[in-house]
Design a protein around this motif. Structure first.
Motif, short mmCIF file in Angstrom:
data_model
loop_
_atom_site.label_atom_id
_atom_site.label_comp_id
_atom_site.label_asym_id
_atom_site.label_seq_id
_atom_site.Cartn_x
_atom_site.Cartn_y
_atom_site.Cartn_z
N GLU A 119 25.76 -23.79 23.00
CA GLU A 119 24.77 -22.86 22.45
C GLU A 119 25.44 -21.63 21.85
OE1 GLU A 119 20.87 -21.31 21.57
OE2 GLU A 119 21.85 -23.27 21.74
N ARG A 122 26.59 -22.62 18.50
CA ARG A 122 25.47 -22.72 17.56
C ARG A 122 25.03 -21.32 17.09
NH1 ARG A 122 19.91 -22.72 16.94
NH2 ARG A 122 19.62 -21.65 18.94
N CYS A 126 25.19 -19.63 13.33
CA CYS A 126 24.04 -18.99 12.68
C CYS A 126 24.40 -17.59 12.19
CB CYS A 126 22.87 -18.90 13.65
SG CYS A 126 22.11 -20.49 14.06
N ASP A 154 18.51 -19.40 5.61
CA ASP A 154 19.31 -20.35 6.40
C ASP A 154 19.37 -19.91 7.86
OD1 ASP A 154 19.84 -21.94 4.23
OD2 ASP A 154 21.81 -21.08 3.80
N GLN A 157 16.09 -20.59 9.62
CA GLN A 157 15.89 -22.02 9.84
C GLN A 157 16.70 -22.53 11.03
OE1 GLN A 157 16.77 -24.47 6.44
NE2 GLN A 157 16.67 -26.38 7.60
N HIS A 158 17.95 -22.11 11.10
CA HIS A 158 18.82 -22.63 12.15
C HIS A 158 18.63 -21.92 13.49
CE1 HIS A 158 21.05 -24.11 8.54
NE2 HIS A 158 21.22 -25.16 9.33
N HIS A 160 15.92 -20.98 14.79
CA HIS A 160 14.72 -21.49 15.45
C HIS A 160 14.83 -22.97 15.79
CE1 HIS A 160 12.08 -17.94 15.05
NE2 HIS A 160 12.78 -17.69 13.95
N SER A 161 15.96 -23.57 15.49
CA SER A 161 16.15 -24.99 15.83
C SER A 161 16.52 -25.13 17.30
CB SER A 161 17.24 -25.61 14.95
OG SER A 161 18.49 -24.99 15.18
N MET A 162 16.33 -26.33 17.82
CA MET A 162 16.59 -26.59 19.23
C MET A 162 17.97 -27.22 19.43
SD MET A 162 14.02 -25.56 21.12
CE MET A 162 14.07 -24.12 20.04
N ASN A 163 18.63 -26.82 20.49
CA ASN A 163 19.91 -27.40 20.87
C ASN A 163 19.64 -28.52 21.88
OD1 ASN A 163 22.42 -28.05 21.91
ND2 ASN A 163 23.10 -25.93 22.13
#
Length: 355
Positions: A119, A122, A126, A154, A157-158, A160-163
């Motif tokens: 995480e 990630r 971001c 970008d 979008q990224h 708020h994405s899930m790991n």
């Protein structure tokens, strides 16, 4: 994804009762010296838990608090190592079941640490979009504004994405809870002290890991409510801490926040404020004072977020290495009292760098 949870019926730490009732001090015939060791250990655990109490609501849930929580957990693991040394409990006296329990639980802890590290990677990826946006906002060309706007899109979008690895932490935590039923200790006052001390550290481990998982997943359903018996001297401090942190996290999520991490929420709010001003590549030559101030605020917020993530990542990495080394030492230690000093529940003697 963890299984859905009714907020009024949170996950119980021990769904079938407290298995540690078998290691209670009552009737264990501990000597005054041994009882003093246990009391001193539990007093230090109480102090560590008390120091994690929030000074203000603004501290929930900051990266600095999470770093303190990880440092506190690391201190508790190292305190187990000291206790083992003080107990002078040689490896030859360790029940095979005790070793199996530690290896199983520590493996789950390592899996969770790996998920947290993924995480951090990630989030840092971001942040590269934020840095690029800030770089373009320093220019005077409308084309740079277009690039900055694209970079911010970008990021949104990224971020708020899930790991998927974080999503799996709930399953690992569930398995961790089921594995906390330590074996009974017979005819060993020292063994009972060790098991009771380990129980305290495991409760702290499960709590900290569940808070981290909730924070990174953006879901209060990842939280665990641990029910600790009042017979443990550190139980009141733990209950106060757990109630405060879990309640704050649930409140923040119920208010519509996508993250309970203060530093991340600050950046998100500034990005939302900045986007309309640069949408469509507005003429950069007429930048307003308000726009320049917003860009400056974003730069400071991004820097604070990056530094906080870096410190927390280092703390998790240090914790990972200590747990991993303790496993290796426990498996390779000869049957002698001298060797046990390096094979404790997180001993950091002769720490090896693990790739």
């Amino acid at each position: 994804m963890g299984r859905p949870q009714d907020p009024h019926h949170p996950r119980s730490f021990f769904p079938f009762g407290n298995p540690f009732r078998v290691i209670a001090p009552k009737g264990s015939h501990m000597s005054p010296q041994l009882r003093a060791l246990l009391q001193a250990f539990e007093a230090r655990l109480t102090d560590r838990l008390s120091k994690l109490m929030l000074k203000s609501k603004e501290e929930t849930l900051s990266l600095s608090w999470m770093t303190k929580a990880m440092e506190s957990l690391l201190d508790s693991y190292n305190d187990i190592r000291t206790l083992i040394s003080d107990l002078e409990l040689p490896v030859s006296d360790w029940d095979d079941k005790w070793i199996e329990v530690y290896l199983d639980i520590s493996r789950k802890v390592l899996d969770i640490c790996n998920a947290f590290s993924s995480e951090f990677s990630r989030l840092n990826t971001c942040n590269l979009s934020l840095k690029y946006a800030l770089h373009n906002l320093d220019g005077t060309s409308s084309k740079l504004f277009v690039r900055a706007c694209s970079s911010l899109d970008d990021w949104k979008q990224h971020i708020h994405s899930m790991n998927p690895r974080i999503e799996k932490c709930s399953t690992i935590l569930d398995n961790l809870m089921r594995s906390l039923d330590l074996p009974k200790v017979k005819n060993s006052a020292k063994g009972k002290i060790l098991m009771q001390a380990m129980y305290g550290v495991k409760v702290q481990t499960a709590f900290v890991c569940s808070v981290f998982t909730a924070a990174f997943s953006g879901s209060p359903k990842k939280l665990i409510d641990l029910d600790v018996a009042d017979m443990y001297s550190w139980a009141p401090a733990f209950s106060r801490l757990q109630s405060l942190i879990n309640d704050e996290i649930r409140t923040n999520f119920s208010n519509g926040k996508f993250s309970v991490l203060i530093e991340l929420e600050v950046v998100d709010a500034i990005v939302k404020e900045l986007n309309p001003s640069i949408q469509g590549g507005a003429d950069a030559t007429v930048q307003t004072e308000s726009l320049l101030k917003t860009v400056e605020e974003l730069g400071k917020a991004e820097e604070k977020l990056s530094k906080g993530l870096d410190l927390l990542a280092k703390g998790v990495d240090q914790f990972f290495k200590v747990v991993l080394t303790s496993r290796s030492d426990l498996l390779s230690a000869p049957s002698s009292a001298k060797a046990v000093k390096n094979c404790g529940f997180g001993g950091n003697a002769n720490l090896k760098v693990v790739s």
